[in-house]
Design a protein around this motif. Structure first.
Motif, PDB file in Angstrom:
ATOM      1  N   SER A 108       0.851  -1.190   0.000  1.00 29.51           N
ATOM      2  CA  SER A 108       0.000   0.000   0.000  1.00 29.51           C
ATOM      3  C   SER A 108       0.887   1.241   0.000  1.00 29.51           C
ATOM      4  N   ILE A 109       0.259   2.366  -0.324  1.00 23.88           N
ATOM      5  CA  ILE A 109       0.941   3.660  -0.250  1.00 23.88           C
ATOM      6  C   ILE A 109      -0.005   4.602   0.475  1.00 23.88           C
ATOM      7  N   ALA A 110       0.449   5.145   1.602  1.00 24.97           N
ATOM      8  CA  ALA A 110      -0.352   6.096   2.379  1.00 24.97           C
ATOM      9  C   ALA A 110       0.134   7.508   2.051  1.00 24.97           C
ATOM     10  N   TYR A 111      -0.818   8.405   1.804  1.00 29.18           N
ATOM     11  CA  TYR A 111      -0.496   9.779   1.430  1.00 29.18           C
ATOM     12  C   TYR A 111      -1.122  10.763   2.410  1.00 29.18           C
ATOM     13  N   GLU A 112      -0.446  11.874   2.607  1.00 25.82           N
ATOM     14  CA  GLU A 112      -1.022  13.026   3.301  1.00 25.82           C
ATOM     15  C   GLU A 112      -0.728  14.242   2.448  1.00 25.82           C
ATOM     16  N   VAL A 113      -1.773  14.987   2.113  1.00 24.04           N
ATOM     17  CA  VAL A 113      -1.638  16.174   1.267  1.00 24.04           C
ATOM     18  C   VAL A 113      -2.219  17.362   2.018  1.00 24.04           C
ATOM     19  N   ARG A 114      -1.429  18.438   2.119  1.00 23.02           N
ATOM     20  CA  ARG A 114      -1.869  19.681   2.773  1.00 23.02           C
ATOM     21  C   ARG A 114      -1.662  20.847   1.827  1.00 23.02           C
ATOM     22  N   PHE A 115      -2.629  21.751   1.815  1.00 20.58           N
ATOM     23  CA  PHE A 115      -2.531  22.972   1.019  1.00 20.58           C
ATOM     24  C   PHE A 115      -2.442  24.132   2.006  1.00 20.58           C
TER      25      PHE A 115
END
Length: 170
Positions: A108-115
């Motif tokens: 799996s690949i876990a992502y966190e994206v913040r703007f």
């Protein structure tokens, strides 16, 4: 400008952080890339993305989206599960849980994206990802870099659309 910084945790796990600046307002970019991606991305990039379907959930945490790639591309599909969606703070955590893009090498690949809004009216997009390998498979950093470059290409297409369409996603 985009920077990619790998951090190795242990065998089979690699963390990457990346950020880029955008002249587009953080809330608009978040709405387009995260909230409404299932509608916007296939419309802007039909040569790469055939469709994005919500197959479970209402768009919030627990939602599963299936991304179907266009005919003639390397892969057929992938599924992302939204783990956290924080609209107020313009942050999303999601996990790539299934698809031929994992190639039986990555669990799996876990992502966190913040703007993050910037003083000039644009924003900084901060992305972190954690790759979990299957067994003792050693993750190839060049393959990851290729995937990140494709994702950046998508971000730039959306950014250009928003820049040229000032009223979109207000």
């Amino acid at each position: 400008m985009s920077k990619l910084r790998p951090t190795y945790i242990n065998m089979g796990v690699i963390n990457l952080s990346q950020e880029f600046t955008s002249p587009v307002d953080a809330a608009r970019l978040f709405k387009a890339l995260i909230i409404d991606s299932h509608n916007l991305i296939p419309r802007l990039m039909p040569q790469a993305i055939k469709s994005i379907e919500i197959i479970q959930g209402d768009g919030g945490a627990g939602t599963i989206k299936q991304i179907n790639f266009a005919e003639g591309t390397r892969f057929k599909y992938m599924k992302n599960r939204i783990d956290t969606l924080d609209v107020e703070n313009l942050m999303c955590k999601y996990t790539l849980i299934e698809g031929d893009v994992l190639e039986d090498k990555i669990k799996s690949i876990a992502y966190e994206v913040r703007f993050v809004p910037s003083a000039n009216g644009g924003c900084v997009c901060k992305m972190m990802s954690e790759y979990q390998a299957v067994g003792d498979f050693e993750i190839n950093e060049e393959e990851i870099r290729g995937g990140k470059e494709r994702a950046m290409g998508m971000y730039k297409v959306v950014e250009a659309y928003l820049f040229e369409s000032p009223g979109a996603y207000e």
